[in-house]
Scaffold this active site. Sequence first.
Site, PDB file in Angstrom:
ATOM      1  CD  GLU A 216      -9.498   4.748   5.560  1.00  0.00           C
ATOM      2  OE1 GLU A 216      -8.548   3.988   5.154  1.00  0.00           O
ATOM      3  OE2 GLU A 216      -9.379   5.654   6.015  1.00  0.00           O
TER       4      GLU A 216
ATOM      5  NE  ARG B 250     -13.941   0.846   3.203  1.00  0.00           N
ATOM      6  CZ  ARG B 250     -14.323   0.099   2.095  1.00  0.00           C
ATOM      7  NH1 ARG B 250     -14.465  -1.112   1.998  1.00  0.00           N
ATOM      8  NH2 ARG B 250     -14.754   0.787   1.160  1.00  0.00           N
ATOM      9  CB  CYS B 251     -10.533   3.365  10.189  1.00  0.00           C
ATOM     10  SG  CYS B 251      -9.267   2.413  11.038  1.00  0.00           S
TER      11      CYS B 251
ATOM     12  CD  GLN C 295      -3.072  -0.653   2.339  1.00  0.00           C
ATOM     13  OE1 GLN C 295      -3.407  -1.820   2.919  1.00  0.00           O
ATOM     14  NE2 GLN C 295      -3.760   0.090   2.401  1.00  0.00           N
TER      15      GLN C 295
END
Lengths: 284, 808
Positions: free
Chosen positions: B762, B386-387, B239
């Site tokens: 997110e 996802r945050c 990522q």
Amino acid sequence: MIPAAFEYHRPKDMEGVLAVLKEHGDDARVLAGGHSLIPMMKLRMADVPHLIDLQDVETLRGICMDAGTVHIGAMVTQAEIIANDQLAQAAPIMREASLQIADPQVRYMGTVGGNVANGDPGNDMPGLMQCLDATFTLVGEEGERTVKAREFYEAAYMTARDDEEVLTSVSFAAPKGGSAYEKQKRKIGDYATAAAAVILEKSGGTCSAASIAMTNLSDTPIWSEAAGAALIGTAVDAAAIKAAVAAMLGDIDPAEDNRGPIEFKRHAAGVILSRAIARAWDRA
Amino acid sequence: MKDEVTREERVDALGGMGCKRKRVEDARFTQGKGNYVDDIKLPGMLFGDFVRSPYAHARIKSIDASAALALDGVIAVLTADDLRPLGLHWMPTLAGDKQMVLADGKVLFQGQEVAYVVAKDRYIAADAVELVEVEYEDLPVLVDPFEAMKSDVVLREDLVGEDGSLPDGAHGPRKHHNHIFTWEAGEKEATKQVIDNADVVATETMYYHRTHPCPLETCGCVASMDKVNGKLTLWGTFQAPHAIRTVVSLISGIEEHNIRVISPDIGGGFGNKVGAYPGYVCSVVASIVTGVPVKWVEDRMENLMTTAFARDYWMTGKISATKDGKITGLDCHVTADHGGFDACADPTKFPAGFMNICTGSYDIPTAYLAVDGVYTNKAPGGVSYRCSFRVTEAVYFIERMIEVLAIELDMDAAELRRINFIRKDQFPYKAALGWEYDSGDYHTAWDKALKAVDYDGLRAEQAQRVEDFKAGKTRKLMGIGLTHFTEIVGAGPVKNCDILGLGMFDSCEIRIHPTGSAIARLGTISQGQGHATTFAQILATEIGLPADSITIEEGDTDTAPYGLGTYGSRSTPVAGAATAMAGRKIRAKAQMIAAYLLEVHDDDVEFDVDRFVVKGAPEKFKTMKEIAFAAYNQAIPGIEPGLEAVSYYDPPNMTYPFGAYVCVMDIDVDTGEVDIRRFYALDDCGTRINPMIIEGQVHGGLTEALAVALGQEIAYDDMGNVKTGTLMDFFLPTAWEVPNYETDHTVTPSPHHPIGAKGVGESPHVGGVPCFSNAVNDAFRAFGLRHTHMPHDHWRIWKTANQLGLHG
Ligand SMILES: Cc1cc2nc3c(=O)[nH]c(=O)nc-3n(C[C@H](O)[C@H](O)[C@H](O)COP(=O)(O)OP(=O)(O)OC[C@H]3O[C@@H](n4cnc5c(N)ncnc54)[C@H](O)[C@@H]3O)c2cc1C
């Protein structure tokens, strides 16, 4: 998630299957849909040096009905069961239960024979077969024999089938009355938290025959004769259902797992059975 | 000449910001033509696989690889002893700790990497793994962080002095040998004062369970060392490819220009692919040693058990208010279980991420937060699933505390929120725990949401349901889940955000081709977010060339400008800003070229959609396409040929997306089954670049929120065995479990972002988890429940009902 090396056999008929089984004994195992066996091999929990694929054995296929008896070949898939209208008419519980097994992709592969021979307490068909009082046909070196579903299961993954026998078909009399298959699961594709197969016959407002089997609540399926008996002769009212549930709870022995602790499973089993009885009675 | 094309048509032709452009990535993905790490096949490539520890805590007495090495096709078996001479048996973590690459004398969690087998194919490698004999001596296992803080058992001997002293950790003094850090924000004494003297105080402890991002594609890499030119190429599920390049250079000693890191298509990340894992290091070493490429790809169980868990926060809160419900103070203490190594992926100065956003959407004058990080015998990780960094934890905490306070006050939870929201006129708003919220209009969003779901009607229906339940007419309760979340995304300003010393700016480089098409490269990397689609839309609007004529490229460190990658919803806030800024540089040069071509002064032309026009004479213009060509074929006095620009963008602040969610569910108290009847999600992410992509992101994020709230967990038994290591037990919802989502929006642009955008990927996860959980809790409020822990799977809901006496 890679299995150990294995030899792949693909005989064309039962003689061929039995020959490989005989030659390799414990080291050989038959492969049906593979959706229980292959994951076990990938986890290296099953070591199968010789894998015998049954898919070319024509005699293990097909669903037929004669004189009120249903015969289902071992290699018939769950998808084929669902698709067969004649079967759905003769034994609607077969379609109802199959639709609650896994997901469509698994059902295209998974077979009746694999599901009942596997001996996994999570499989739905063994309880269903006990409810239907089905008979399993086994073929081995010594020839053919039959075993009642209600006498087939000994413990988790332990059945009355000898290692060198192949289960060739299941058969049962088309059930009378009403039936229901009720299953609680955490998500699609999951084995049961609790499942109940119920067949009830009604005559003049009272229950004249009852068969009840529970799934994934012991290390084998549980055909609860006592639960059925608690309904016979009653109008299947709340009190009778309560008595049946109490009787069933006396027969099951669930274990704790990720689906929950024992007390929860017992509670869920009671709820699921009550619902199945109510639905079957409605249809009777 | 027919120049009948209207301005509107010219805007439409660009496919720029605000349009529902179809994702350009989907053609290859829907045809199975993506190119993922495991699709990379190089001549002579070898495969690596790990021998992993079956124990959660054990000493390693011996490793015997002789049988494995004897197997035909096995090239090597690496252990810590082989890596030690290279100094690679341990590696630095993103959190200032270090982590074993291969077990160095002991193991600290089940599944830990013990030896790395290299073989000709992955089947041989798997067989060889079975043949490596490791002798273990098991040690006492600590899976509970509170126990760990009391226990005599030392998990990390390497962090205790020979005299038993405790050297400081990366974030200051440590209280115990299993303690990692204490991190504080806000005013401790003042908060205590406020809470001690308040009219009303609500207290609650909540466990945000351990879970896992579980992307469809697991982690993996292919390392290829070219011994002729000394160049290492590393393809991987990264990522943050540039950060990986720098890390590889720092720990391997290979000069950075000799390392090329490539992130090909990535099948989801959700934080799982931010960190550096032993698999990468071992593959690089194996390729250096063998001189041929080496591939390593995790299987599903390895992914769930070892790389990057998320959460595992025990949070105790105290919230105080006046008797009318005006919140006066908030205190939060967290015991954070980080597993065997502190490998959390947070900006360096934030060992608990942005947990200090936990005052949420509310005007809370006084607050204090303390987080204690603790070692246990669990896998390392602590990623932001996802945050943005620990924002799901913060939002869950405050949104549960609000509900608990509403119970304490006997007030409606929607109204309690409304009277405590930060007002529109208070922005920019300086929060008690330090952040400056850039913008917001919470009341408008809240009122819109409540109206859309007919909130009062729902409450009336719920009251009736409670009556019916008590009268024995139904066994189902109804829960109404509310959430108003505020996120903090777009890390971040270099002055306070860095990872391993690398400032968290991001970048974009644009080249306009002579015929009026373009390529733009960014320092980020899409893992499914649709960057190739949306960034082209930003540029289309900024530079007036059609989005379809703009290629977006990311993920190759030899070609892309340096950037910190994609996570924490930072791509649009940071790289999206860089894109707009680079576009504006292009436009500035284009303006000069246009003026020259139109023979007017630079200031006499202005940009209009896809062209520069002479002010006051719109019939005199040069299109961007014409200008691009001129940049390459004309000698323009005082202007260099070509049309290129690059921007490195250091954001002045974070962005603060927010949203108002409502969930309505029916709960069967006997089976614990949940039926989500309705889910309404209003998101405000500022300027909306592509509404369709936003909607897709919202659906995906909500689905992962549903998973986490209703069952997705990494559970351990007392021996430190992972109980949920396969997808049979680890809950990954399918279309079957997912309700129909209703999406909505308001638009409050970020005042400091060049295009006013904030990030949305997110938000639905951050807001969704507390919303689902609040609905479950709310269903039982009438029966005296204050709080029940997630995950709300069947048996836990049943247990809640049971403890409340609802089973008769
Ligand atoms: C994700 C998933 C979810 C599932 N969910 C459910 C579920 O909810 N309910 C359920 O009931 N099942 C479920 N299953 C199991 C599935 O139905 C299997 O297909 C079935 O249990 C086994 O059938 P099979 O044909 O695949 O057998 P195989 O996997 O091929 O074989 C299973 C075992 O039976 C033996 N065997 C197979 N055929 C014969 C034969 N004719 N004679 C003797 N021995 C034989 C094999 O040697 C092996 O030991 C699930 C499977 C998966 C992968």
